[in-house]
Design a protein around this motif. Sequence first.
Motif, PDB file in Angstrom:
ATOM      1  N   LEU A  29       0.664 -12.412   8.450  1.00 13.07           N
ATOM      2  CA  LEU A  29       1.187 -11.047   8.377  1.00 13.07           C
ATOM      3  C   LEU A  29       1.278 -10.583   6.928  1.00 13.07           C
ATOM      4  CD1 LEU A  29       2.429  -8.527   9.652  1.00 13.07           C
ATOM      5  CD2 LEU A  29       4.651  -9.695   9.633  1.00 13.07           C
ATOM      6  N   LEU A  30       1.724 -11.468   6.042  1.00 11.78           N
ATOM      7  CA  LEU A  30       1.798 -11.113   4.626  1.00 11.78           C
ATOM      8  C   LEU A  30       0.422 -10.752   4.080  1.00 11.78           C
ATOM      9  CD1 LEU A  30       4.216 -13.855   3.204  1.00 11.78           C
ATOM     10  CD2 LEU A  30       4.783 -11.614   4.137  1.00 11.78           C
ATOM     11  N   ALA A  31      -0.605 -11.486   4.534  1.00 11.14           N
ATOM     12  CA  ALA A  31      -1.959 -11.228   4.049  1.00 11.14           C
ATOM     13  C   ALA A  31      -2.524  -9.926   4.590  1.00 11.14           C
ATOM     14  CB  ALA A  31      -2.882 -12.385   4.451  1.00 11.14           C
ATOM     15  N   ALA A  32      -2.071  -9.507   5.772  1.00 10.15           N
ATOM     16  CA  ALA A  32      -2.690  -8.365   6.447  1.00 10.15           C
ATOM     17  C   ALA A  32      -2.026  -7.036   6.154  1.00 10.15           C
ATOM     18  CB  ALA A  32      -2.698  -8.610   7.957  1.00 10.15           C
ATOM     19  N   ILE A  33      -0.728  -7.024   5.828  1.00  7.85           N
ATOM     20  CA  ILE A  33      -0.004  -5.751   5.818  1.00  7.85           C
ATOM     21  C   ILE A  33      -0.507  -4.789   4.744  1.00  7.85           C
ATOM     22  CG2 ILE A  33       1.884  -6.655   4.398  1.00  7.85           C
ATOM     23  CD1 ILE A  33       3.739  -4.812   6.092  1.00  7.85           C
ATOM     24  N   SER A  34      -0.767  -5.265   3.537  1.00  5.66           N
ATOM     25  CA  SER A  34      -1.243  -4.351   2.494  1.00  5.66           C
ATOM     26  C   SER A  34      -2.649  -3.833   2.778  1.00  5.66           C
ATOM     27  CB  SER A  34      -1.173  -5.028   1.125  1.00  5.66           C
ATOM     28  OG  SER A  34       0.172  -5.115   0.699  1.00  5.66           O
ATOM     29  N   PRO A  35      -3.602  -4.686   3.218  1.00  5.24           N
ATOM     30  CA  PRO A  35      -4.904  -4.127   3.601  1.00  5.24           C
ATOM     31  C   PRO A  35      -4.812  -3.130   4.751  1.00  5.24           C
ATOM     32  CG  PRO A  35      -5.099  -6.480   3.228  1.00  5.24           C
ATOM     33  CD  PRO A  35      -3.635  -6.166   3.179  1.00  5.24           C
ATOM     34  N   LEU A  36      -3.901  -3.360   5.696  1.00  5.40           N
ATOM     35  CA  LEU A  36      -3.721  -2.382   6.770  1.00  5.40           C
ATOM     36  C   LEU A  36      -3.173  -1.065   6.210  1.00  5.40           C
ATOM     37  CD1 LEU A  36      -2.221  -4.559   9.652  1.00  5.40           C
ATOM     38  CD2 LEU A  36      -4.465  -3.473   9.610  1.00  5.40           C
ATOM     39  N   ALA A  37      -2.223  -1.175   5.294  1.00  3.74           N
ATOM     40  CA  ALA A  37      -1.659   0.036   4.685  1.00  3.74           C
ATOM     41  C   ALA A  37      -2.697   0.782   3.858  1.00  3.74           C
ATOM     42  CB  ALA A  37      -0.457  -0.331   3.818  1.00  3.74           C
ATOM     43  N   THR A  38      -3.739   0.081   3.415  1.00  4.50           N
ATOM     44  CA  THR A  38      -4.786   0.734   2.643  1.00  4.50           C
ATOM     45  C   THR A  38      -5.532   1.769   3.474  1.00  4.50           C
ATOM     46  OG1 THR A  38      -5.100  -1.283   1.341  1.00  4.50           O
ATOM     47  CG2 THR A  38      -6.878   0.344   1.263  1.00  4.50           C
ATOM     48  N   GLY A  39      -5.830   1.441   4.728  1.00  2.00           N
ATOM     49  CA  GLY A  39      -6.747   2.291   5.485  1.00  2.00           C
ATOM     50  C   GLY A  39      -6.245   2.901   6.774  1.00  2.00           C
ATOM     51  N   MET A  40      -5.084   2.492   7.287  1.00  2.00           N
ATOM     52  CA  MET A  40      -4.663   2.994   8.595  1.00  2.00           C
ATOM     53  C   MET A  40      -4.423   4.498   8.604  1.00  2.00           C
ATOM     54  SD  MET A  40      -2.163   0.146  10.371  1.00  2.00           S
ATOM     55  CE  MET A  40      -1.625   1.310  11.626  1.00  2.00           C
ATOM     56  N   TYR A  41      -4.018   5.057   7.475  1.00  2.00           N
ATOM     57  CA  TYR A  41      -3.691   6.481   7.448  1.00  2.00           C
ATOM     58  C   TYR A  41      -4.888   7.382   7.148  1.00  2.00           C
ATOM     59  CZ  TYR A  41      -3.759   6.944   2.296  1.00  2.00           C
ATOM     60  OH  TYR A  41      -4.134   7.006   0.980  1.00  2.00           O
ATOM     61  N   GLY A 121       2.526   0.023  -2.454  1.00  2.00           N
ATOM     62  CA  GLY A 121       1.535  -0.925  -2.940  1.00  2.00           C
ATOM     63  C   GLY A 121       2.156  -1.995  -3.819  1.00  2.00           C
ATOM     64  N   PHE A 122       3.029  -1.586  -4.752  1.00  2.00           N
ATOM     65  CA  PHE A 122       3.663  -2.533  -5.668  1.00  2.00           C
ATOM     66  C   PHE A 122       4.497  -3.552  -4.891  1.00  2.00           C
ATOM     67  CE2 PHE A 122       6.671  -4.185  -8.678  1.00  2.00           C
ATOM     68  CZ  PHE A 122       6.000  -4.196  -9.895  1.00  2.00           C
ATOM     69  N   ALA A 123       5.309  -3.064  -3.944  1.00  2.00           N
ATOM     70  CA  ALA A 123       6.173  -3.968  -3.178  1.00  2.00           C
ATOM     71  C   ALA A 123       5.359  -4.817  -2.210  1.00  2.00           C
ATOM     72  CB  ALA A 123       7.221  -3.161  -2.415  1.00  2.00           C
ATOM     73  N   GLY A 124       4.360  -4.215  -1.565  1.00  2.00           N
ATOM     74  CA  GLY A 124       3.527  -4.969  -0.634  1.00  2.00           C
ATOM     75  C   GLY A 124       2.723  -6.058  -1.305  1.00  2.00           C
ATOM     76  N   ALA A 125       2.513  -5.915  -2.625  1.00  2.00           N
ATOM     77  CA  ALA A 125       1.793  -6.950  -3.371  1.00  2.00           C
ATOM     78  C   ALA A 125       2.503  -8.297  -3.284  1.00  2.00           C
ATOM     79  CB  ALA A 125       1.647  -6.533  -4.825  1.00  2.00           C
ATOM     80  N   ALA A 126       3.815  -8.284  -3.086  1.00  2.00           N
ATOM     81  CA  ALA A 126       4.548  -9.544  -2.984  1.00  2.00           C
ATOM     82  C   ALA A 126       4.024 -10.392  -1.842  1.00  2.00           C
ATOM     83  CB  ALA A 126       6.047  -9.262  -2.791  1.00  2.00           C
ATOM     84  N   GLY A 127       3.740  -9.757  -0.707  1.00  2.00           N
ATOM     85  CA  GLY A 127       3.236 -10.511   0.430  1.00  2.00           C
ATOM     86  C   GLY A 127       1.874 -11.121   0.163  1.00  2.00           C
ATOM     87  N   VAL A 128       0.995 -10.347  -0.477  1.00  2.00           N
ATOM     88  CA  VAL A 128      -0.358 -10.829  -0.741  1.00  2.00           C
ATOM     89  C   VAL A 128      -0.349 -11.975  -1.737  1.00  2.00           C
ATOM     90  CG1 VAL A 128      -2.646 -10.175  -1.582  1.00  2.00           C
ATOM     91  CG2 VAL A 128      -1.305  -8.552  -0.226  1.00  2.00           C
ATOM     92  N   VAL A 129       0.277 -11.753  -2.905  1.00  2.00           N
ATOM     93  CA  VAL A 129       0.199 -12.732  -3.990  1.00  2.00           C
ATOM     94  C   VAL A 129       1.036 -13.972  -3.682  1.00  2.00           C
ATOM     95  CG1 VAL A 129       2.088 -11.748  -5.380  1.00  2.00           C
ATOM     96  CG2 VAL A 129       0.245 -12.991  -6.500  1.00  2.00           C
TER      97      VAL A 129
END
Length: 413
Positions: A29-41, A121-129
């Motif tokens: 989920l951490l890996a997916a949430i920011s990429p999903l936020a990139t394009g879902m809208y 984006g800044f906060a969601g980066a925590a999940g990715v990194v």
Amino acid sequence: MAEHATGPLTAPSTAGRRLGAPAVLVLALLAAISPLATGMYLPGFPSMAEDLSTGAATLQLTMTTFLAGLALGQLVIGPLSDRTGRRVPLLIGAAACVLASALCAAAPNVGVLIAARFLQGFAGAAGVVLGRAVVADSVRGAGAARTFSLLMTLGAVAPVVAPLLGAALLGPVGWRGVFVGLTVLAVGMLLGAWFVLPESLPPDRRRSGGMRATARGARSVLADRAYPGYAIAFVFSYGTLLAYVSASPFVLQVVFGLSPGWYSVAFATNALGLTLGSYVNARIVGRVGARLLLAAGLGWQLVTVLVLLVLTSTGAPALGAVPVLFWSSVTSLGFVMGNATSLALGRAEERAGTGSAVLGAAQFALAALVAPVVGIGGEDTAVPMAVTMVVSAVVAAAGFASTTRRAGVQAST
């Protein structure tokens, strides 16, 4: 943060243990949430422009600021976690992502939306990194490559399927409802991190110091003989995917005349191909080795995009050939992304947060450059996309080749 008291914020370390299924699901989920936020809208752009009384160019800034926040957040949060541990920055980032996503849903004007997207984006980066850093802290060798294959699959598939999910939600709930859905996902990220993921970096492995120490850590990671090569292979292979994602709507629908329905089928088929490639990689990496599979994936990718360039630049290619080549290129990434990440962070060792930050920041910085480049020739040609994919694949292969020249062929991990 160096001491461990009782309580959820300071749960026992996972270092040296095998990650269980619940932890892997949360990391996914951490890996997916920011990429999903990139394009879902993205499918909601026309209605957003109308509701917010703004133009398309201004609305595009919501994507630019999100990607900038995602890149900058990784550069800040990753090295910080090498000093404080992974858990506290992850929880703070997840909580901030919830608030930012809710603010996007309620934004009264485009200025607020642009600012909220940067924070998201800044906060969601925590999940990715930090998701990558937790894996690097906890498992090694083939186990790390298998876990990274899963996480990188989701991270790569998410931007491919995100517009399709957004389009499905847009009709029933509108563009604000899409951001409500992202808020719910961010809540899941926060709860999962709180209840499932313990601290993975014990105090004795943390790095002390301020920004100078952080800068020294980044220089140390980049000075490694092999890390830069693996990082280049990862980042520029992702560039081939972004070139495809950015240009394929025009190539398949405008150049070849596919209907939106058949275009969605092609998109979904390629996502399944990437999933299949990653699944096969995860099953055989323990026997074959991450380096060999990475080399095979990069070679496969390069051959595919070279054929695509030849077909698109020497006349009108057959409609049947281009989707097959797209599928081949995307599927090859299943043998690249996870293995390149595992090998790169294996070289970073005790600075996994910094190593992960460099990977992620470079990944999304390149993404921000690729999107406009593939559209240089307009909507009626596929050549700029094919050229971008070939250049990315060549640079990725050269990066991997440099690891052999500098460090020698090492034992597979």
